[in-house]
Design a protein around this motif. Structure first.
Motif, PDB file in Angstrom:
ATOM      1  N   GLU A  95       1.072  -1.108   0.142  1.00  0.00           N
ATOM      2  CA  GLU A  95       0.042  -0.178   0.077  1.00  0.00           C
ATOM      3  C   GLU A  95       0.953   1.206  -0.174  1.00  0.00           C
ATOM      4  OE1 GLU A  95      -2.612   1.999   3.331  1.00  0.00           O
ATOM      5  OE2 GLU A  95      -3.423  -0.142   2.665  1.00  0.00           O
ATOM      6  N   ILE A  96       0.303   2.297  -0.530  1.00  0.00           N
ATOM      7  CA  ILE A  96       1.217   3.664  -0.850  1.00  0.00           C
ATOM      8  C   ILE A  96       1.146   4.111   0.856  1.00  0.00           C
ATOM      9  CG2 ILE A  96      -1.182   4.891  -0.710  1.00  0.00           C
ATOM     10  CD1 ILE A  96       0.225   6.860  -2.660  1.00  0.00           C
ATOM     11  N   ASN A  97       2.458   4.694   0.953  1.00  0.00           N
ATOM     12  CA  ASN A  97       2.626   5.496   2.286  1.00  0.00           C
ATOM     13  C   ASN A  97       2.080   6.730   2.330  1.00  0.00           C
ATOM     14  OD1 ASN A  97       4.968   3.463   3.432  1.00  0.00           O
ATOM     15  ND2 ASN A  97       5.893   3.989   1.312  1.00  0.00           N
ATOM     16  N   LEU A  98       1.196   7.008   3.392  1.00  0.00           N
ATOM     17  CA  LEU A  98       0.569   8.190   3.737  1.00  0.00           C
ATOM     18  C   LEU A  98       1.244   9.085   4.879  1.00  0.00           C
ATOM     19  CD1 LEU A  98      -2.977   7.124   2.612  1.00  0.00           C
ATOM     20  CD2 LEU A  98      -1.525   8.825   1.593  1.00  0.00           C
ATOM     21  N   GLU A 133       6.275   6.101   9.650  1.00  0.00           N
ATOM     22  CA  GLU A 133       6.612   4.693   9.130  1.00  0.00           C
ATOM     23  C   GLU A 133       6.270   4.550   7.707  1.00  0.00           C
ATOM     24  OE1 GLU A 133       5.683   0.923  11.557  1.00  0.00           O
ATOM     25  OE2 GLU A 133       4.140   0.887   9.994  1.00  0.00           O
ATOM     26  N   LEU A 134       7.397   3.930   7.039  1.00  0.00           N
ATOM     27  CA  LEU A 134       7.330   3.716   5.654  1.00  0.00           C
ATOM     28  C   LEU A 134       7.650   2.358   5.221  1.00  0.00           C
ATOM     29  CD1 LEU A 134       9.640   7.001   5.140  1.00  0.00           C
ATOM     30  CD2 LEU A 134       7.298   6.977   4.556  1.00  0.00           C
ATOM     31  N   ARG A 135       7.105   1.937   3.956  1.00  0.00           N
ATOM     32  CA  ARG A 135       7.319   0.832   3.343  1.00  0.00           C
ATOM     33  C   ARG A 135       7.958   1.054   1.917  1.00  0.00           C
ATOM     34  NH1 ARG A 135       2.587   0.983   5.460  1.00  0.00           N
ATOM     35  NH2 ARG A 135       1.651   1.730   3.751  1.00  0.00           N
ATOM     36  N   LEU A 136       9.057   0.168   1.794  1.00  0.00           N
ATOM     37  CA  LEU A 136       9.848   0.342   0.458  1.00  0.00           C
ATOM     38  C   LEU A 136      10.003  -1.062  -0.058  1.00  0.00           C
ATOM     39  CD1 LEU A 136      13.509   0.941   0.804  1.00  0.00           C
ATOM     40  CD2 LEU A 136      11.945   0.889   2.955  1.00  0.00           C
ATOM     41  N   VAL A 193      10.030   0.349   7.851  1.00  0.00           N
ATOM     42  CA  VAL A 193      11.116   1.085   8.573  1.00  0.00           C
ATOM     43  C   VAL A 193      10.233   2.193   9.122  1.00  0.00           C
ATOM     44  CG1 VAL A 193      12.949   0.650   6.876  1.00  0.00           C
ATOM     45  CG2 VAL A 193      11.527   2.901   6.799  1.00  0.00           C
ATOM     46  N   ASN A 194      10.692   2.762  10.170  1.00  0.00           N
ATOM     47  CA  ASN A 194      10.241   4.075  10.891  1.00  0.00           C
ATOM     48  C   ASN A 194      11.165   4.659  11.620  1.00  0.00           C
ATOM     49  OD1 ASN A 194      10.767   2.762  13.407  1.00  0.00           O
ATOM     50  ND2 ASN A 194       8.638   2.171  13.949  1.00  0.00           N
ATOM     51  N   ASN A 195      10.760   6.072  11.976  1.00  0.00           N
ATOM     52  CA  ASN A 195      11.682   6.894  12.993  1.00  0.00           C
ATOM     53  C   ASN A 195      10.441   7.628  13.717  1.00  0.00           C
ATOM     54  OD1 ASN A 195      10.402   8.944  11.210  1.00  0.00           O
ATOM     55  ND2 ASN A 195      12.307   9.146  10.037  1.00  0.00           N
ATOM     56  N   ALA A 196      10.992   8.660  14.435  1.00  0.00           N
ATOM     57  CA  ALA A 196      10.130   9.282  15.157  1.00  0.00           C
ATOM     58  C   ALA A 196       9.002  10.016  14.423  1.00  0.00           C
ATOM     59  CB  ALA A 196      10.795  10.230  16.312  1.00  0.00           C
ATOM     60  N   ARG A 250       9.770  24.674   0.645  1.00  0.00           N
ATOM     61  CA  ARG A 250      10.170  23.422   1.146  1.00  0.00           C
ATOM     62  C   ARG A 250       8.991  22.459   1.624  1.00  0.00           C
ATOM     63  NH1 ARG A 250      15.641  23.541   1.121  1.00  0.00           N
ATOM     64  NH2 ARG A 250      15.946  21.513   2.529  1.00  0.00           N
ATOM     65  N   ILE A 251       9.177  21.342   1.607  1.00  0.00           N
ATOM     66  CA  ILE A 251       8.174  20.410   2.379  1.00  0.00           C
ATOM     67  C   ILE A 251       9.023  19.661   3.419  1.00  0.00           C
ATOM     68  CG2 ILE A 251       6.666  20.284   0.327  1.00  0.00           C
ATOM     69  CD1 ILE A 251       7.778  17.439  -0.105  1.00  0.00           C
ATOM     70  N   HIS A 252       8.113  19.283   4.501  1.00  0.00           N
ATOM     71  CA  HIS A 252       8.720  18.491   5.727  1.00  0.00           C
ATOM     72  C   HIS A 252       7.773  17.252   6.007  1.00  0.00           C
ATOM     73  CE1 HIS A 252      11.353  22.114   7.359  1.00  0.00           C
ATOM     74  NE2 HIS A 252      10.511  22.794   6.681  1.00  0.00           N
ATOM     75  N   LEU A 253       8.594  16.151   5.770  1.00  0.00           N
ATOM     76  CA  LEU A 253       7.996  14.943   6.096  1.00  0.00           C
ATOM     77  C   LEU A 253       8.976  14.171   6.650  1.00  0.00           C
ATOM     78  CD1 LEU A 253       8.587  12.832   3.466  1.00  0.00           C
ATOM     79  CD2 LEU A 253       7.232  14.113   2.256  1.00  0.00           C
ATOM     80  N   ALA A 254       8.441  12.998   7.302  1.00  0.00           N
ATOM     81  CA  ALA A 254       9.296  12.096   7.846  1.00  0.00           C
ATOM     82  C   ALA A 254      10.642  12.274   8.677  1.00  0.00           C
ATOM     83  CB  ALA A 254       9.529  10.966   6.879  1.00  0.00           C
TER      84      ALA A 254
END
Length: 379
Positions: free
Chosen positions: A256-259, A339-342, A333-336, A271-275
């Motif tokens: 599934e897509i990461n949102l 959470e992301l899937r690749l 994977v995740n950080n603070a 600029r954009i801030h994400l993850a």
């Protein structure tokens, strides 16, 4: 704010003045307190494989049944090649419909099942059987012509049901989840066979399925249904790359897509801030984000993320899970912040373990943006 409304441009008659084989306008149907369809409109081009895609309860089967004349419309108009279907009985609509349950005659052989519609039309027994045998040859089921359905495999029964519909040469085929009861390998085989056959005979198919992979594999165009309404009409790749809203993006694609929660800052050219990372605003989103709310959801397909050297990476994270998929693996994977899937090569995944630190880069040109409140695509 620039929000992309669902792309329903193809709900109208087709471009260039070409009349569709089937046109439905404003279909509505209620079953007691349940609104099964609410103003559904679309066209089906001649000699195309058009797919109704959506989750259970979206209205796919109801749409097919209304087109076939098996249920009565509450509102709307159905026309086939310019002919209004209002008041016509199912037998007079030049339509063949195939359900998942197949409904083969248990006491008739494969040959008799395929030939039966021709016998009803008054063809001689010899001619009906000859045409049925020829259709069986096309579908690679000549070996089951003398057998009863109970002695056939699921795939053989499916082909017999398809042959029974095809032998009539109707103006439109309606298929309601025709492959859903088959095992995975047979489903893949038969969907390729179905598409090949549709192209060879240049017939018009409207197929309903909840399986996005099936739709992507066989459709010329996809009609995305959700909650009784048309959400988007597009070719499969456009539906995947440019989904009309957040839920469509989630439905189409595996993994599934990461949102991810994101924020736009116009300073310094944007600029954009994400993850947990700050990065230049993608060119394709620059103008739209200026007019949208600062907070939005970024959509990132798993294949648009990749492992990178720390010196060139945009995101740092830790491995949570590894799912082997054969040639590829899905890495979570995740950080603070997210959470992301690749998706990555299986060989690379074998070098990692849960808890390992990784560095990621993403393809900024492939990010989608969705409004946090409405879920509509920002574009």
């Amino acid at each position: 704010m620039m929000l992309t409304k669902p792309d329903l441009s193809e709900a109208a008659p087709l471009a260039g003045g070409t009349a569709p084989a089937l046109q439905v306008d404003g279909l509505s149907k209620r079953f007691r307190s349940t609104q099964a369809l609410d103003g559904v409109s679309f066209g089906v081009p001649e000699a195309s494989m058009t797919v109704l895609l959506g989750p259970a309860g979206a209205g796919k089967t109801t749409t097919l049944r209304l087109i076939a004349g098996l249920d009565r419309l509450d509102a709307g108009v159905i026309t086939m090649r310019g002919r209004d279907m209002a008041g016509l009985q199912p037998k007079d609509r030049d339509i063949a419909m195939i359900f998942d349950n197949l409904a083969l005659y248990p006491n008739k052989s494969g040959l008799e099942n395929i030939a039966y519609p021709l016998s009803l039309r008054g063809l001689s027994r010899m001619e009906a059987k000859a045409r049925a045998a020829e259709m069986a040859k096309t579908l690679h089921i000549s070996h089951v012509l003398d057998r009863l359905p109970k002695t056939m495999s699921g795939g053989e029964r499916q082909r017999v049901a398809l042959g029974r519909a095809l032998v009539r040469d109707p103006g439109l085929f309606l298929l309601d989840e025709p492959l859903s009861s088959l095992d995975a390998m047979l489903r893949i085989e038969l969907r390729a066979e179905l598409k090949r056959l549709q192209r060879e005979i240049s017939s018009t198919f409207l197929l309903a399925t909840p399986d996005f992979a099936e739709a992507m594999a066989i459709a010329d165009r996809v009609i995305m249904l959700r909650a009784s309404r048309v959400v988007q009409i597009a070719d499969p790749q456009t539906l995947y790359d440019y989904p009309a809203d957040r839920e469509t993006a989630r439905f189409v694609g595996a993994p599934e897509i990461n949102l991810v929660a994101a924020r736009f800052e116009p300073a310094e050219g944007g600029r954009i801030h994400l993850a947990g990372a700050a990065m230049p605003v993608p060119r394709h989103l620059a103008a739209a984000l200026v007019k949208a709310a600062p907070e939005f959801e970024a959509g990132i397909r798993p294949e648009h993320l990749a492992l990178a050297e720390p010196s060139t990476a945009q995101i740092s994270a830790k491995v949570v899970d590894i799912e082997p998929l054969g040639l590829k693996s899905t890495l979570t994977v995740n950080n603070a912040n997210a959470e992301l899937r690749l998706v990555l090569a299986a060989a690379a995944a074998r070098k990692l373990a849960p808890g390992d630190s990784v560095s990621l880069t993403l393809d900024l040109n492939r990010i989608s943006a969705f409004d946090k409140i409405t879920g509509l695509r920002i574009a």
